[in-house]
Design an enzyme around this catalytic site. Sequence first.
Site, short mmCIF file in Angstrom:
data_model
loop_
_atom_site.label_atom_id
_atom_site.label_comp_id
_atom_site.label_asym_id
_atom_site.label_seq_id
_atom_site.Cartn_x
_atom_site.Cartn_y
_atom_site.Cartn_z
N VAL A 3 11.76 -2.55 -21.48
CA VAL A 3 10.89 -3.37 -20.71
C VAL A 3 9.82 -2.60 -20.63
CG1 VAL A 3 10.28 -4.64 -18.67
CG2 VAL A 3 12.57 -4.73 -19.46
N HIS A 4 8.50 -2.98 -21.39
CA HIS A 4 7.25 -2.28 -21.23
C HIS A 4 5.88 -3.11 -21.08
CE1 HIS A 4 7.32 -3.26 -25.51
NE2 HIS A 4 6.07 -2.90 -25.58
N ARG A 5 6.15 -4.50 -21.33
CA ARG A 5 5.11 -5.10 -21.73
C ARG A 5 4.15 -5.34 -20.27
NH1 ARG A 5 4.02 -7.79 -26.28
NH2 ARG A 5 2.59 -9.28 -25.38
N ARG A 43 5.37 3.84 -19.35
CA ARG A 43 4.69 2.93 -18.42
C ARG A 43 5.60 1.97 -17.21
NH1 ARG A 43 0.80 -1.59 -19.41
NH2 ARG A 43 0.71 -0.99 -21.78
N ASP A 80 11.41 -7.13 -24.01
CA ASP A 80 10.11 -7.89 -24.18
C ASP A 80 9.53 -7.43 -25.40
OD1 ASP A 80 9.37 -5.42 -23.29
OD2 ASP A 80 8.31 -6.16 -21.47
#
Length: 385
Positions: A216-218, A252, A293
Site C-alpha cells: 500500500v503506498h498511493r 510513505r 494499490d
Amino acid sequence: MTTCPPPPPARTLAPASVAVVLGTRPELVKLAPLIHELGDAARLVHTGQHWDETMSGRFLRDLGLPRPQLLTGVGGRPRAGQIALSLGQLDAAFAEDRPAAVVVQGDTNATLAGALAANARGIPLVHVEAGLRSFDRAMPEEHNRVMVDHVADLLCAATTGNAANLRAESLDEERIALTGNTVVEVVRRQLPDADARAALLAAHGVAPDGYVLATVHRPENTDTAGALRAVLTELDRIARTGTPVLFPMHPRTRAAVERFALDGLLARIAVTGPVGYAEFLGLARHAALLVSDSGGVQEECTVLGRPLLVVRRSTERPEAVEAGFAALVPPGPGLGDLAADWLADSPERLARLAATPSPYGDGLASARIAALTARLSERPVPVAA
C-alpha cells in the site's frame, strides 16, 4: 494503427542518442528491458522524483541498469514544482546535447516533464504504455498521461483497449503502435528460480499458496488516517483468521502509520522493509492472494498467475479485471469480505489463473519499441513554436 510483428533487434542508433527519462522505481522496472534492448544507444536520465539511494540504487543494481544522469532539487516538492524543475533542467540538457529521440513511460511527473522538454525542442517523443485511461479526473496521473499522449510522436499501446482509447481521442492512426507491455519480459527475466524462491519463502516463514502479500503506498490510501486505518484494519482482519499477511512497507506508508499512530493495527501483520523487485516477484509468485494499490502489480499478477484485490476505486488497467485476475475494492469491510471469499476457493482460483494467458502480450514489446524508436529518430519533427 500499426500492429507490429516481432522485429529484428535495433542496432542503427548512435551511442547515447536516445534519452530515456524517468523518475520513479516503477519506471525503472518497466523500462529496464527497453534500456537493455537499446544498449549503448540509451542515455538514462533520472529526474529524482522518487530518488532514494538505498531503494533506487538497489533497483538499478538488480535490473542491471547503468548509473543515470540525476537531476537536482526535484524530490519532495509538490507536483508543479517537480514538473517545472525537471522541465528546466531537461531543456538545458537537451539544448547542450540533443538526443535523436526521447522515451518516457507511463504517467508520472517525470513522464510529463520529459515529454514537454522533448516537444519544446522538436525532438521525436516515444510514449511507452500509451493510452491508459482511468477516466478519473481526480487522479493527477490521468492528466499526465493524457497530455503526454497528445504530444507524443509514437504511441506504444500495450493492449487493444489502450489503442482504442487513443483512437477515441482522435489521435492519428499512424502514431499508434500495438506493442504489448514490457512487464511480461520484466517478470520473466527477474523472477528468481525455484530454489531461490523456496529459500525466500523459508526466510519469511511462509508456505507456497498459504499467505497474503500486501503493498500500500498511493496517496488516496495513506494521506488520511481514515483511509489508512481502513486498509490496515482489513489486513489485520485477514491475519486474525490465521493466514499470514506479509507487508513490505513503503516509506510513505511507514511515515503515515507513525503520523496517525496506527502501529497497533500491525501487531499480527508480518511487516518488512521495502524489498527488491526480484524478491517481491518471488514472494508474489507463491502468494494465495495479493492485496495492493499498485498499478504495476495489476500487470505483474497476470504474468505470475496470482489473484489480486486492487485497493482503489478506479483503475487505468481494466485488462487484469476483465481477464479474471483482479477485482477493484475500496478500503473498508468489503476488502476483508472479498479476501475471505477468494481465499476460501484458492486452489480452484489458482488453477484457473495458471491456465489464463496474460492480456499484456508475448514478451517482445521492448524489441518492437526499440525498432520503432530507431525508425522514428530518422524522421524530422517540426520544432514547436
